[in-house]
Design a protein around this motif. Sequence first.
Motif, mmCIF file in Angstrom:
data_model
loop_
_atom_site.group_PDB
_atom_site.id
_atom_site.type_symbol
_atom_site.label_atom_id
_atom_site.label_comp_id
_atom_site.label_asym_id
_atom_site.label_seq_id
_atom_site.Cartn_x
_atom_site.Cartn_y
_atom_site.Cartn_z
ATOM 1 N N ALA A 57 64.632 105.167 66.826
ATOM 2 C CA ALA A 57 63.227 105.448 66.221
ATOM 3 C C ALA A 57 62.395 106.251 67.378
ATOM 4 C CB ALA A 57 62.828 104.378 65.484
ATOM 5 N N LYS A 58 62.617 105.646 68.655
ATOM 6 C CA LYS A 58 61.685 105.843 69.757
ATOM 7 C C LYS A 58 62.235 106.782 70.681
ATOM 8 C CE LYS A 58 59.636 101.162 69.763
ATOM 9 N NZ LYS A 58 59.067 100.169 70.698
ATOM 10 N N ASP A 59 63.471 107.309 70.410
ATOM 11 C CA ASP A 59 64.069 108.198 71.192
ATOM 12 C C ASP A 59 64.285 107.930 72.674
ATOM 13 O OD1 ASP A 59 62.689 111.297 69.423
ATOM 14 O OD2 ASP A 59 64.515 110.220 69.164
ATOM 15 N N THR A 60 64.677 106.619 72.797
ATOM 16 C CA THR A 60 64.526 105.979 74.217
ATOM 17 C C THR A 60 65.955 105.008 74.378
ATOM 18 O OG1 THR A 60 62.070 105.405 73.873
ATOM 19 C CG2 THR A 60 63.382 104.101 75.361
ATOM 20 N N VAL A 61 66.368 105.439 75.710
ATOM 21 C CA VAL A 61 67.575 104.583 76.035
ATOM 22 C C VAL A 61 67.405 103.775 77.067
ATOM 23 C CG1 VAL A 61 68.097 106.561 77.956
ATOM 24 C CG2 VAL A 61 69.862 105.018 76.838
ATOM 25 N N TYR A 62 68.026 102.671 77.147
ATOM 26 C CA TYR A 62 67.835 101.658 78.143
ATOM 27 C C TYR A 62 69.042 101.409 78.925
ATOM 28 C CZ TYR A 62 63.965 100.807 74.821
ATOM 29 O OH TYR A 62 62.831 100.873 73.931
ATOM 30 N N LEU A 63 69.023 100.756 80.363
ATOM 31 C CA LEU A 63 70.017 100.326 80.915
ATOM 32 C C LEU A 63 69.465 99.008 81.672
ATOM 33 C CD1 LEU A 63 72.838 101.139 82.121
ATOM 34 C CD2 LEU A 63 71.591 101.722 84.125
ATOM 35 N N GLN A 64 70.197 97.836 81.053
ATOM 36 C CA GLN A 64 70.031 96.543 81.582
ATOM 37 C C GLN A 64 71.009 96.406 82.569
ATOM 38 O OE1 GLN A 64 67.665 93.993 80.574
ATOM 39 N NE2 GLN A 64 68.785 93.337 82.589
ATOM 40 N N MET A 65 70.730 96.033 83.827
ATOM 41 C CA MET A 65 71.356 96.201 84.871
ATOM 42 C C MET A 65 71.216 94.672 85.459
ATOM 43 S SD MET A 65 70.619 99.542 87.112
ATOM 44 C CE MET A 65 68.789 99.152 87.378
ATOM 45 N N ASN A 66 72.483 93.972 85.772
ATOM 46 C CA ASN A 66 72.795 92.395 85.946
ATOM 47 C C ASN A 66 73.388 92.338 87.109
ATOM 48 O OD1 ASN A 66 70.748 91.586 83.791
ATOM 49 N ND2 ASN A 66 72.715 91.526 82.257
ATOM 50 N N SER A 67 73.356 91.170 87.727
ATOM 51 C CA SER A 67 74.153 91.168 88.972
ATOM 52 C C SER A 67 74.461 92.158 89.944
ATOM 53 C CB SER A 67 75.593 90.558 88.484
ATOM 54 O OG SER A 67 75.850 89.612 87.796
ATOM 55 N N LEU A 68 73.206 92.749 90.174
ATOM 56 C CA LEU A 68 72.977 93.947 91.250
ATOM 57 C C LEU A 68 73.503 93.558 92.713
ATOM 58 C CD1 LEU A 68 69.669 95.239 89.663
ATOM 59 C CD2 LEU A 68 71.775 96.490 89.944
ATOM 60 N N LYS A 69 74.200 94.649 93.036
ATOM 61 C CA LYS A 69 74.728 94.662 94.064
ATOM 62 C C LYS A 69 74.069 95.849 95.348
ATOM 63 C CE LYS A 69 79.341 93.847 92.311
ATOM 64 N NZ LYS A 69 80.680 94.216 92.124
ATOM 65 N N PRO A 70 74.213 95.600 96.627
ATOM 66 C CA PRO A 70 73.683 96.767 97.328
ATOM 67 C C PRO A 70 74.103 97.890 97.245
ATOM 68 C CG PRO A 70 74.004 94.630 98.476
ATOM 69 C CD PRO A 70 74.325 94.329 97.231
ATOM 70 N N ASP A 71 75.430 98.193 96.823
ATOM 71 C CA ASP A 71 76.019 99.369 96.488
ATOM 72 C C ASP A 71 75.553 100.093 95.246
ATOM 73 O OD1 ASP A 71 79.416 98.664 97.427
ATOM 74 O OD2 ASP A 71 77.847 99.146 98.223
ATOM 75 N N ASP A 72 74.757 99.202 94.260
ATOM 76 C CA ASP A 72 74.105 100.018 93.223
ATOM 77 C C ASP A 72 72.879 100.635 93.676
ATOM 78 O OD1 ASP A 72 74.846 96.813 91.478
ATOM 79 O OD2 ASP A 72 75.869 98.871 91.059
ATOM 80 N N THR A 73 72.500 100.598 94.851
ATOM 81 C CA THR A 73 71.174 101.218 95.366
ATOM 82 C C THR A 73 71.304 102.716 95.099
ATOM 83 O OG1 THR A 73 70.568 99.643 96.938
ATOM 84 C CG2 THR A 73 69.800 101.963 97.263
ATOM 85 N N ALA A 74 70.435 103.393 94.457
ATOM 86 C CA ALA A 74 70.594 104.868 94.127
ATOM 87 C C ALA A 74 69.299 105.290 93.413
ATOM 88 C CB ALA A 74 71.735 105.293 93.465
ATOM 89 N N ILE A 75 69.127 106.439 93.303
ATOM 90 C CA ILE A 75 68.127 107.177 92.267
ATOM 91 C C ILE A 75 68.752 107.221 90.968
ATOM 92 C CG2 ILE A 75 66.654 109.197 91.555
ATOM 93 C CD1 ILE A 75 66.450 109.734 94.618
ATOM 94 N N TYR A 76 68.331 106.596 89.959
ATOM 95 C CA TYR A 76 68.878 106.654 88.463
ATOM 96 C C TYR A 76 68.335 107.599 87.725
ATOM 97 C CZ TYR A 76 71.574 102.600 89.715
ATOM 98 O OH TYR A 76 72.415 101.659 90.249
#
Length: 120
Positions: free
Chosen positions: A73-92
């Motif tokens: 309904a809101k044309d919105t997407v989400y990304l829940q990110m848990n247990s983050l690691k240094p390797d997840d560092t990036a531009i999303y």
Amino acid sequence: VQLQASGGGLVQPGGSLKLSCAASGSIFSVNDMSWYRQAPGKQRELVAVITSHGRTNYADSVKGRFAISRDIAKDTVYLQMNSLKPDDTAIYYCNADIATMRFQVGMEYWGKGTLVTVSS
């Protein structure tokens, strides 16, 4: 059509963040919505995708830690990110296949990106 991403920031290893990306403009339908990321010195890679029917797929590196969802309904997407690691560092970056008129084949649109930094 514009995609506006938000929610990035600095988080400690093991922490969580939730990204959001809202599509706006002259939209008839939104098909697949995705999140990509690009780390320094690396190519952009697909993180997760969700279809208009709610089917999801993830990169092996984030399975079990990230969850993609959408509010149609809101044309919105989400990304829940848990247990983050240094390797997840990036531009999303968010990505969406969007049709602006009935019977039109969807076109690919990109958001500007939001920086996620995982560091202690």
